[in-house]
Design an enzyme around this catalytic site. Structure first.
Site, short mmCIF file in Angstrom:
data_model
loop_
_atom_site.label_atom_id
_atom_site.label_comp_id
_atom_site.label_asym_id
_atom_site.label_seq_id
_atom_site.Cartn_x
_atom_site.Cartn_y
_atom_site.Cartn_z
N ARG A 1 -20.29 -66.03 2.14
CA ARG A 1 -20.31 -64.89 3.21
C ARG A 1 -20.66 -63.84 2.57
NH1 ARG A 1 -15.10 -62.09 6.29
NH2 ARG A 1 -16.53 -60.52 7.63
N HIS A 2 -21.47 -62.95 3.21
CA HIS A 2 -22.15 -61.77 2.80
C HIS A 2 -20.86 -60.92 1.94
CE1 HIS A 2 -20.43 -59.18 5.89
NE2 HIS A 2 -20.99 -60.15 6.57
N GLY A 3 -21.62 -60.06 0.94
CA GLY A 3 -20.25 -58.95 0.40
C GLY A 3 -20.09 -58.02 1.50
N ARG B 1 -27.42 -57.80 5.24
CA ARG B 1 -26.11 -57.95 4.60
C ARG B 1 -26.12 -59.24 3.89
NH1 ARG B 1 -24.71 -57.45 9.81
NH2 ARG B 1 -23.13 -58.87 10.75
N GLU C 1 -24.76 -63.55 12.26
CA GLU C 1 -23.09 -63.68 12.84
C GLU C 1 -23.14 -63.42 14.18
OE1 GLU C 1 -20.28 -63.60 12.86
OE2 GLU C 1 -19.52 -62.16 11.40
N ARG C 2 -21.93 -63.71 14.84
CA ARG C 2 -21.71 -64.06 16.22
C ARG C 2 -22.05 -62.50 16.89
NH1 ARG C 2 -15.42 -63.60 18.03
NH2 ARG C 2 -15.90 -62.99 20.02
N HIS C 3 -22.74 -62.60 18.12
CA HIS C 3 -22.95 -61.30 18.91
C HIS C 3 -21.45 -60.78 19.48
CE1 HIS C 3 -24.44 -58.28 21.31
NE2 HIS C 3 -25.86 -58.33 20.83
N LYS D 1 -12.11 -51.41 15.32
CA LYS D 1 -11.12 -52.69 15.48
C LYS D 1 -9.84 -52.04 15.84
CE LYS D 1 -13.82 -55.94 12.75
NZ LYS D 1 -14.05 -56.93 11.61
#
Length: 251
Positions: free
Chosen positions: A13-15, A65, A92-94, A103
């Site tokens: 997974r990206h940083g 990313r 990534e999920r949209h 969030k």
């Protein structure tokens, strides 16, 4: 590689991105890594080197990313020269209309239950994003060849776009015995792990993937894991990182 094993799969997974640090829903918005994210990419490359896990081919999404994290990791591991395939199906999920929103504020406004449904349920997408709005991708040139650019997605939508690509394209490299690095995103990697490990639609909600720590899968000739759940190259940091991901939405 033992005799039973086919290829070796490494998921990364990206940083940390700028919007991870700000606790914003990111989705398809193309944000940069933070300094911490850059350091995570470097550490990922060091871990690959330490474990002599040297990728033969890289698959990434079309998002900066993931691309940047992979570039840093491979440069650190002296594998910057390997072939690269980029595909939107690893995106990534949209997150629909939630893209660009905080969030914690979304959680406060809509309540814990709705927040968790949007964030972690298998088949409940967030509200659709307005085409042409600031954080929509409907006019982004990198998606010009798509019949339809998503306006929102749930995890099930990511599974539907990703698994055929896994079966039709990525699998061939693994069956040829290659070490394959996939550098992608929390939800595209969750979709793939769900498929690999046969995780139920309900239980996938509890799976969190930390940023920047390579996850190794040894696969048999049917591309089933010989080590179900995979093996993080830094298990302690992975556990702490997964807990931090689970807590996103807190203040």
């Amino acid at each position: 590689m033992n005799g039973m094993s086919t290829g070796t799969l490494v998921l990364l997974r990206h940083g940390e991105s700028e919007w991870n640090a700000l606790n914003l829903f990111t989705g398809w918005v193309d944000v940069h890594l933070t300094d911490k994210g850059i350091a995570e990419g470097k550490r990922a490359g060091e871990l690959l080197l330490e474990h002599n896990l040297l990728p033969d081919v890289l698959y990434t999404s079309l998002l900066r990313r993931a691309i940047s994290t992979a570039n840093i990791a491979l440069d650190t591991a002296d594998r910057h020269w390997i072939p690269v395939i980029r595909d939107w199906r690893l995106n990534e999920r949209h997150y629909g209309a939630l893209q660009g929103r905080n969030k914690a504020q979304v959680k406060d406004k809509y309540g814990d239950e709705q927040f968790m449904l949007w964030r972690r349920s298998y088949d409940t997408p967030p509200p659709t994003i307005e085409p042409g709005s600031e954080y929509s991708q409907d006019t982004d040139p990198r998606y010009a060849n798509l019949d339809e650019v998503p306006l929102t997605e749930c995890l099930k939508d990511v599974v539907v776009r990703l698994i055929p690509y896994w079966e039709d394209t990525i699998s061939a490299d693994l069956l040829a015995g290659k070490t394959v690095l996939i550098t992608a995103h929390g939800n595209s990697l969750r979709a793939l792990v769900k498929h690999l490990d046969g995780i139920s639609d309900e239980d996938i909600a509890g799976l969190n993937i930390p940023t920047g720590i390579p996850l190794r899968y040894d696969l048999d000739e049917n591309l089933k894991p010989l080590n179900p759940g995979g093996t993080y190259l830094d298990p302690e940091a992975a556990a702490a990182g997964a807990a931090a991901v689970a807590n996103q939405g807190g203040k």
